[in-house]
Each structure stands twice: as structure tokens, then as C-alpha cells.
Design an enzyme around this catalytic site. Structure first.
Site, short mmCIF file in Angstrom:
data_model
loop_
_atom_site.label_atom_id
_atom_site.label_comp_id
_atom_site.label_asym_id
_atom_site.label_seq_id
_atom_site.Cartn_x
_atom_site.Cartn_y
_atom_site.Cartn_z
N GLY A 124 18.87 7.40 7.86
CA GLY A 124 19.10 7.78 6.47
C GLY A 124 17.85 8.34 5.82
O GLY A 124 16.73 8.03 6.23
N GLY A 143 6.56 4.37 10.14
CA GLY A 143 7.76 3.72 9.65
C GLY A 143 8.81 4.64 9.07
O GLY A 143 9.78 4.16 8.47
N GLY A 172 10.72 6.80 10.84
CA GLY A 172 11.85 7.02 11.74
C GLY A 172 11.63 8.07 12.80
O GLY A 172 12.60 8.63 13.30
N LYS A 173 10.39 8.33 13.19
CA LYS A 173 10.14 9.37 14.20
C LYS A 173 10.68 8.96 15.57
O LYS A 173 11.34 9.76 16.25
CB LYS A 173 8.64 9.66 14.28
N THR A 174 10.42 7.73 15.98
CA THR A 174 10.93 7.26 17.27
C THR A 174 12.45 7.20 17.27
O THR A 174 13.11 7.55 18.25
CB THR A 174 10.34 5.88 17.60
N HIS A 203 -5.09 -10.44 -18.64
CA HIS A 203 -5.31 -9.18 -17.93
C HIS A 203 -3.99 -8.46 -17.65
O HIS A 203 -3.83 -7.27 -17.95
CB HIS A 203 -6.05 -9.48 -16.62
N GLU A 204 -3.04 -9.16 -17.05
CA GLU A 204 -1.76 -8.54 -16.70
C GLU A 204 -0.95 -8.19 -17.94
O GLU A 204 -0.24 -7.17 -17.95
CB GLU A 204 -0.96 -9.46 -15.78
#
Length: 492
Positions: free
Chosen positions: A69, A109, A111-113, A333-334
Site C-alpha cells: 500500500g 522500511g 517496502g523495497k524488498t 516547558h511543554e
């Protein structure tokens, strides 16, 4: 059988020489030395001709392009190249030269293979797989011999299966096909690459077994130019990170065998996972299922996916617990990051947490509005403002900064450098290589300082809201974007 015959003949010759009065000790030492060298070369060097075929059968599964996909453009280009193999009679009438090699490039990651496996199924070809690391050894000439064996194995495998074509897949080809001349200690790398070039030049349309070489790499910049020229790897298929629609398609594939609750919104998950590869999304779906099992749920809920996004991005939760003073500083901070982000683009904050994960004591996750590939000056300056908001919030509430802002400063300076080299600074179009370092530094710090002052003015006006969000975050440790916006709307 041949080994037993050789050993028997050797013993017979040794006994005959001993009976005739010859000193056979030197011959015994010579025989032992030859045997040791033979077994070393056999175990470390020249592999059995069937080993490549076994490796190919190990990874060969019934994979079709329907199982992949988010890569419609890459699949379309690859399928067109494969049609030249399937319809070789038609292309022969048109005088088309058959393609010899297809290079799949893209981040890990993506999807080449998997696409190489689907290509073998699509063409019904004999499939032989190898990795670039299998061709390099310390023994001179071994790599070249393995390349010859690889092509020989492909032809023999196709003949045994009564097929007229074979597909050779080489993963991590940058190890085998790196630029020549870089390794000065010995020429084993160059010899191996030269042999691959010779084998690909020898491929023809009139061969009894027609061979297509498919290779994959995430470092195309390392490949030798001779390998990339037309006539060898004729097509370069880019297998890139999926866009939002592609991520949604991949999520549907990986959640097809999982029970999802009614509150799961895959479209929302696809939007929040900008920059995820297919492997990341598969891990996301798997982690969500593991979390549901851990909680004893029979279905996977939306909060399982939200928690799994954090885990895939940042890592698992850590056991370390900062002190109360540090927790308050992290919350301030966040909260500063989240407030400025929400001011710049309403609805952009997805999650706000002070739970330690990976190397971070807390973080704010933003939802990208759309997958963007080009950035304007306003967008980059807004990103710098969001990065500086954490340190400014600490100054506003606590009176000083901490080392927790070091990563934000590094990102802000890299973004400022992007503005500079893109010709969007006050210097206009510049060449970074010839630009004086002091001028470059002053310009970049000026860009960052301007956004810092902008944030400081906004933060001082919202100090009470900042304190309110901090208190709620300290109480809950993690709040959603919806609850964060409710706090802002209810605040005076």
C-alpha cells in the site's frame, strides 16, 4: 563420494612410497596444509551454488502488488518495466532493448524488498535473492566468484523450473556496488563490482534464460556511476515515504486481521503519523494490538493507537521519575510549546505529556495540517517560534532556563540555516560555502532572536493560562489536544 576416493588414493600412494623407502613426512605436512586451505576456502569463501537459490526460496512468498500500500506510482513504474519481460515478443518486434536492471531507492522500511518479491510473482520468474554483504570477504577473488555463481544459479534454477526468465534480487547493493577506488588496502571490492558489471553487460534478449536484476538501496549516492549508466540499471524507481492517503491504505492492510473498536478512526491516525514508513505503520498496528492484549481488551481502541504512536516515535516509557521541581519545569516547558503552536495554528496540538520516553522527559506532539514538501518563510519562522517557546516559558514562569532546551536550540538553528540557504534571509541568495562564518552566524542568530522576542511578548500576555495548563499537566501527566483547547477556552 569423490572425497572418499581422493582420501583412499592418497593413503594408497603414501603407503606405496613408505614401502619403497621414501620419507613421506614432508608429503603428509603438504597434504594437511592443502586440506586446511581447502576447507577454509569452502567454508568462508566459495559458497555452494544452491545457497543463493535457498536464500531466494526462503524469502519467496506469494506476495502480490495488492499487498503493498501507499506506493502506487512506484508500483506502476515497476510493473511497466516488468511487462517488458513478460511480453518480450512484442517488444522484440518494436526493436525495444530489454531492461537489464531496476534499482529501487528510498528510505528504510518503505517496502523495497516486498516490491521485489511481488515482482517475481508478477512475472512468474525464478527468484534468486542475495544481500550485498554476502559478496565481500577477506579472500581475494571470492566476491567475483560469488557474482558468477549468482547468475549461474539463476539460470540453472529457471531451467529446472522450465521458465524462460529469472529475477535476481540484490539487497543492500551499496556494499557490493560502492564507488571504486575508495578501498586502497586491497581491490576485492573493485573486483567484485567489475564482475557484476561484466555479468550485466552479458545479458541479452536472445538468451535461453532472460535475467532481470532488481537491486535495492537507501544510499544511492554511494553507488559507482558505471553501475547506474543506461544498459545496466536502466530504471530507478523511487520508493518514498507514503503520503496521508498512502498511510491510510497501509493501515487498512495491517489492521485487516485485527478486531477494531467502533471509536477507531484510521483517517485520524494516518494524519497523525506524518513521516512514518510502511514498517513504522506495521509496528504501530502491532504495538496497539499488544497494548490491547495487555489490558485484557477483546478489541483495539483508539487510545491504544494513540499510545502506540508515542511508543513508535519516542520509545517505551521509562521507569525514571524526575524530582517535583524537574517535573514542574518539564510541564512549563511543554506547555509553552503547546500554547505557541496553538496560537500559530489552532487545532495543531494532538498530545501533551510529561511522561519520560526515550531521551525525552516530555514532549508535545503536533498534527500536521497537510503533508508538505515545500516550506515558506512564514512557516519556517513559525516553527522556530514553537521551538523557542519552551525556553521562553521557563524564563516567564521560573525565571531561568535549563539544559532541556538544548535540542530545541539545535533544531531552531538548523531551521534558520534552511532559511539562509534558501535565499529567504536579509542577505538574499547566498552560497553557504563562500559565505564568511561570522556573517552566517550573525544572520542565523538574528533570525532566531527575532522569533524569541516575538514569543516572549506573547508568553508574558498568557502567563496565567500557561500556569493553568502547567498545573493540569502536573496532575494528569498527559492530556489530549481536545482537553488542552478546553483549558484555554475556559481560562480568563
Amino acid at each position: 563420494m569423490y572425497r572418499e576416493i581422493s582420501i583412499g588414493l592418497g593413503l594408497a600412494v603414501a603407503l606405496s612410497l613408505a614401502v619403497m623407502g621414501y620419507d613421506i613426512i614432508p608429503y603428509l605436512f603438504l597434504a594437511v596444509a592443502v586440506s586446511v586451505v581447502y576447507y577454509i576456502v569452502k567454508s568462508k569463501g566459495l559458497i555452494n551454488a544452491r545457497s543463493f537459490e535457498k536464500a531466494g526460496n526462503a524469502v519467496r512468498k506469494e506476495v502480490s502488488f495488492r499487498d503493498i500500500g501507499g506506493q502506487e506510482a512506484a508500483i506502476k513504474e515497476l510493473r511497466e518495466a516488468l511487462d517488458f519481460i513478460k511480453n518480450h515478443q512484442s517488444i522484440k518486434c518494436l526493436g525495444i532493448r530489454p531492461l537489464k536492471g531496476i534499482l529501487l531507492t528510498g528510505p528504510p522500511g518503505t517496502g523495497k524488498t516486498l516490491m521485489a518479491k511481488a515482482a517475481a510473482s508478477y512475472t512468474d520468474a525464478a527468484f534468486v535473492a542475495a544481500s550485498g554483504s554476502e559478496f565481500i570477504e577477506m579472500y581475494a577473488g571470492v566476491g567475483a566468484q560469488r557474482v558468477r555463481r549468482l547468475f549461474q544459479t539463476a539460470r540453472e534454477s529457471a531451467s529446472r523450473q522450465n521458465k524462460s526468465y529469472a529475477l535476481i534480487f540484490i539487497d543492500e547493493i551499496e556494499i557490493l556496488g560502492g564507488k571504486r577506488g575508495k578501498t586502497t588496502s586491497h581491490l576485492e571490492y573493485d573486483q567484485t563490482l567489475n564482475q557484476l558489471l561484466v555479468e550485466m553487460d552479458g545479458l541479452g534478449m536472445d538468451d535461453r534464460v532472460r535475467i532481470l536484476v532488481v537491486a535495492a538501496t537507501n544510499r544511492p549516492d554511494m553507488l559507482d556511476p558505471a553501475l547506474l549508466r543506461p544498459g545496466r540499471f536502466d530504471r530507478r524507481v523511487k520508493v518514498d515515504l507514503p503520503d496521508k492517503e498512502g498511510r491510510l491504505e497501509i493501515l487498512k492492510l495491517h489492521t485487516g486481521n485485527k478486531p477494531l473498536a467502533d471509536d477507531v478512526k484510521l483517517e485520524h491516525i494516518a494524519k497523525e503519523t506524518f513521516g512514518f514508513s510502511g514498517a513504522h505503520l506495521e509496528s504501530l498496528a502491532n504495538e496497539a494490538a499488544i497494548l490491547a492484549m495487555r489490558e485484557g481488551c477483546m478489541e483495539i481502541n483508539q487510545h491504544h493507537f494513540s499510545e502506540s504512536i508515542d511508543k513508535v516515535m519516542m520509545g517505551a516509557r521509562l521507569d525514571k521519575r524526575p524530582s517535583k521541581a524537574e517535573m514542574k519545569r518539564v510541564a512549563v516547558h511543554e506547555s509553552g510549546h503547546a500554547l505557541i503552536s496553538e496560537m500559530i495554528r489552532p487545532g495543531s496540538v494532538s498530545t501533551l505529556t510529561i511522561t519520560p520516553r526515550g531521551d525525552a522527559l516530555g514532549y508535545t506532539r503536533q498534527v500536521p495540517e497537510d503533508d508538505a514538501y515545500l516550506y515558506t518563510k512564514d512557516y519556517l519562522e513559525n516553527q522556530i517560534a514553537i521551538m523557542m517557546a519552551g525556553a521562553v516559558a521557563e524564563e516567564t514562569v521560573l525565571g531561568n532556563r535549563s539544559t532541556g532546551s538544548a535540542g530545541d536550540f539545535e533544531q531552531a538553528m538548523r531551521t534558520a540555516e534552511t532559511i539562509l540557504k534558501s535565499g529567504m534571509s536579509e542577505l538574499g541568495v547566498v552560497c553557504l560555502e563562500t559565505l564568511p562564518q561570522d556573517l552566517k552566524h550573525r544572520t542565523m542568530t538574528g533570525i532566531v532572536r527575532k522569533q524569541e522576542e516575538r514569543v516572549r511578548g506573547q508568553m508574558s500576555e498568557m502567563k496565567m493560562i500557561l500556569i493553568k495548563v502547567t498545573d493540569v499537566l502536573l496532575e494528569r501527566e498527559k492530556i489530549s489536544g481536545e482537553y488542552f483547547r478546553k483549558i484555554i477556552s475556559d481560562a480568563p
